[in-house]
Scaffold this motif. Structure first.
Motif, PDB file in Angstrom:
ATOM      1  N   PHE A  41       0.774  -1.133  -0.270  1.00  0.00           N
ATOM      2  CA  PHE A  41       0.031  -0.257  -0.041  1.00  0.00           C
ATOM      3  C   PHE A  41       0.899   1.520   0.101  1.00  0.00           C
ATOM      4  CE2 PHE A  41      -2.119   3.390   2.346  1.00  0.00           C
ATOM      5  CZ  PHE A  41      -4.046   3.453   1.732  1.00  0.00           C
ATOM      6  N   ALA A  42       2.708   1.251   1.266  1.00  0.00           N
ATOM      7  CA  ALA A  42       2.831   2.425   1.459  1.00  0.00           C
ATOM      8  C   ALA A  42       3.183   2.225  -0.496  1.00  0.00           C
ATOM      9  CB  ALA A  42       4.448   1.885   1.755  1.00  0.00           C
ATOM     10  N   LEU A  43       4.459   1.592  -1.224  1.00  0.00           N
ATOM     11  CA  LEU A  43       4.427   1.775  -2.340  1.00  0.00           C
ATOM     12  C   LEU A  43       3.930   1.868  -3.674  1.00  0.00           C
ATOM     13  CD1 LEU A  43       7.044  -1.781  -2.523  1.00  0.00           C
ATOM     14  CD2 LEU A  43       7.995   1.147  -1.936  1.00  0.00           C
ATOM     15  N   ARG A  44       2.271   1.636  -3.415  1.00  0.00           N
ATOM     16  CA  ARG A  44       1.596   2.307  -4.128  1.00  0.00           C
ATOM     17  C   ARG A  44       0.890   3.486  -4.209  1.00  0.00           C
ATOM     18  NH1 ARG A  44       0.701   3.510  -9.103  1.00  0.00           N
ATOM     19  NH2 ARG A  44      -1.549   3.883  -9.179  1.00  0.00           N
ATOM     20  N   PHE A  45       0.595   3.557  -3.046  1.00  0.00           N
ATOM     21  CA  PHE A  45       0.410   5.734  -2.458  1.00  0.00           C
ATOM     22  C   PHE A  45       2.074   6.572  -2.826  1.00  0.00           C
ATOM     23  CE2 PHE A  45       0.697   9.440   0.355  1.00  0.00           C
ATOM     24  CZ  PHE A  45      -1.094   9.103   0.254  1.00  0.00           C
ATOM     25  N   ILE A  46       2.857   5.703  -2.869  1.00  0.00           N
ATOM     26  CA  ILE A  46       4.029   7.040  -3.269  1.00  0.00           C
ATOM     27  C   ILE A  46       4.158   6.985  -5.218  1.00  0.00           C
ATOM     28  CG2 ILE A  46       6.869   7.068  -3.555  1.00  0.00           C
ATOM     29  CD1 ILE A  46       6.873   5.436  -0.786  1.00  0.00           C
ATOM     30  N   GLY A  47       3.677   5.818  -5.595  1.00  0.00           N
ATOM     31  CA  GLY A  47       3.865   6.080  -6.959  1.00  0.00           C
ATOM     32  C   GLY A  47       2.863   6.596  -7.157  1.00  0.00           C
ATOM     33  N   SER A  48       1.468   6.654  -6.561  1.00  0.00           N
ATOM     34  CA  SER A  48       0.848   7.374  -6.888  1.00  0.00           C
ATOM     35  C   SER A  48       0.499   8.907  -6.829  1.00  0.00           C
ATOM     36  CB  SER A  48      -1.001   7.066  -6.405  1.00  0.00           C
ATOM     37  OG  SER A  48      -2.043   7.343  -6.606  1.00  0.00           O
ATOM     38  N   PHE A  49       1.429   9.356  -5.530  1.00  0.00           N
ATOM     39  CA  PHE A  49       1.903  10.364  -5.466  1.00  0.00           C
ATOM     40  C   PHE A  49       2.204  11.238  -6.443  1.00  0.00           C
ATOM     41  CE2 PHE A  49       3.764  14.298  -3.714  1.00  0.00           C
ATOM     42  CZ  PHE A  49       3.056  14.470  -2.805  1.00  0.00           C
ATOM     43  N   PHE A  50       3.611  10.529  -6.713  1.00  0.00           N
ATOM     44  CA  PHE A  50       4.098  11.089  -7.834  1.00  0.00           C
ATOM     45  C   PHE A  50       3.844  10.910  -8.984  1.00  0.00           C
ATOM     46  CE2 PHE A  50       8.177  10.589  -4.001  1.00  0.00           C
ATOM     47  CZ  PHE A  50       8.482  11.451  -3.905  1.00  0.00           C
TER      48      PHE A  50
END
Length: 412
Positions: A41-50
């Motif tokens: 979830f954290a990795l997907r969150f970071i990717g989605s943010f950028f």
């Protein structure tokens, strides 16, 4: 007559029978498999943010490549999490159907957020909303600050958008509304973490985020959602009678379902020949910056499909700053129906109906209910209201429906 244990097993759709994973793997990995989910979830969150910033590279790696790497790791972690869950053969089949629908919609519509939703959906056993909120508030705070700093020193582009009320700087985001959504996310995270506390401090924090949005960002949809969030938080803190809570939950269910049905109805009937309806639609369309007329134009391009379409074969529509848009539908429900198709849309509606039936039956009054209502409102004007990394309450929905094991804060 069924025993209590048999009833519980029948309700836990994806975990009535163990496949024996815990015997083949170290107990530590089985007990802590949920952390694979949180990291994914954290990795997907970071990717989605950028994705919605003007960064061109991450740690000297081209942004697109870096996001692909993060997504690939997240998929592997989710696969490991699912394998470590106690899942029956029926569960495997149900998960396969759900993920297959997401995969087909991704390949047909060439947009992945519904596919991501299905992946997180079937891996949500043992998930805690509080933990997701802590991940969200930590990452959002850090990443927003980094973006604002980089934008202020000129390290990344600071785009300027014009509208009737004046100029709107995006502060390093692709559009100012994205910053507004992340301010809203911070407010929602605080509410999830403090829903059992007295509302005073939290309401003041929501007001602070609201003022930041009004004074510097100008995202009307996020500002309205923060106002709704504050009112609902006070309501959740004050209402204590069981009967009143049940009635309010029923009212919330009607609101969510009317939001979905009403969005589709307006999209279909926007150019109605009835003058009164037309005048009303035009007024709403102006308030929503032309979102209704856009959705209607895409609806008219072709018949609805089973698993969606990317609309790339149609001429683009020129929109903000004169940029061509192959597909631009901000209403989340119309977006799902047009871009991902009838089958994913039907799955979405079914999920909401089953969730509210479950919440009403159990007379649930917690952060999941509050979050679902607020994000349903956000979905009226922002497609990211259905993105799993922005709306982790959809994960809560999955855990509640499929596993009956959601950990969510309840009000006192």
């Amino acid at each position: 007559m069924m025993t209590q244990a048999e009833k519980k097993a029948s309700n836990d759709l994806l975990r009535p029978v163990s496949l024996g994973n815990e015997k083949r793997l170290p107990a530590f990995f089985v007990r802590n498999a949920v952390w694979l989910f949180y990291v994914a979830f954290a990795l997907r969150f970071i990717g989605s943010f950028f994705e919605v910033t003007t960064f061109t590279c991450l740690l000297f790696i081209p942004k697109g490549l870096a996001i692909d790497v993060l997504d690939a790791i997240a998929v592997l972690l989710l696969l490991a999490k699912f394998l470590l869950q106690k899942t029956s053969i029926v569960g495997w089949c149900c998960a396969a159907v759900i993920v297959l629908a997401g995969f087909l919609s991704w390949r047909c519509g060439h947009e992945s957020f519904f596919f991501w939703l299905t992946l997180f959906f079937v891996c949500s056993e043992g998930v805690s909303l509080n933990t997701l909120a802590r991940i969200s508030i930590t990452l959002t705070s850090f990443l927003v600050i980094i973006t604002l700093l980089c934008s202020s020193v000129g390290a990344i582009e600071n785009r300027i958008f014009e509208r009737a009320s004046g100029s709107r700087p995006a502060y390093g985001f692709a559009h100012p509304n994205y910053l507004g959504l992340y301010l809203l996310a911070l407010a929602i995270d605080l509410v999830v973490l403090r829903i059992e506390e007295k509302p005073g401090v939290t309401v003041m924090a929501i007001l602070a985020f609201f003022l930041l949005d009004v004074l510097f960002v100008g995202s009307r949809s996020s500002g309205a959602a923060m106002a709704l969030l504050g009112l609902l938080f006070i309501c959740f803190s004050r209402v204590s009678k069981s009967r009143t809570r049940r009635r309010l939950t029923m009212a919330f269910a009607v609101f969510v379902l009317l939001s979905i049905v009403g969005s589709v109805a307006v999209m279909v009937r926007y150019d109605s020949s009835l003058p009164v309806v037309n005048d009303l639609f035009r007024s709403i369309n102006v308030a929503l910056s032309g979102r209704l007329s856009l959705a209607h134009k895409y609806f008219e391009m072709q018949p609805l499909t089973a698993f969606g379409d990317d609309f790339s074969r149609f001429p683009p529509i020129y929109w903000e700053l004169g940029q061509p848009a192959t597909f631009l539908v901000d209403n989340a429900y119309c977006h799902v129906l047009l871009r991902f198709g009838v089958v994913p849309f039907a799955l979405m509606v079914t999920g909401f109906v089953l969730l509210f039936v479950d919440l009403i039956r159990k007379n649930t009054w917690n952060s999941l209910l509050l979050g679902i209502v607020v994000m349903a409102f956000v979905g009226l004007s922002e497609a990211r209201g259905m993105h799993v990394e922005c709306n982790y309450f959809l994960i809560g929905m999955a855990s509640e429906l499929l596993f009956s094991g959601l950990t969510a804060s309840r009000t006192k």
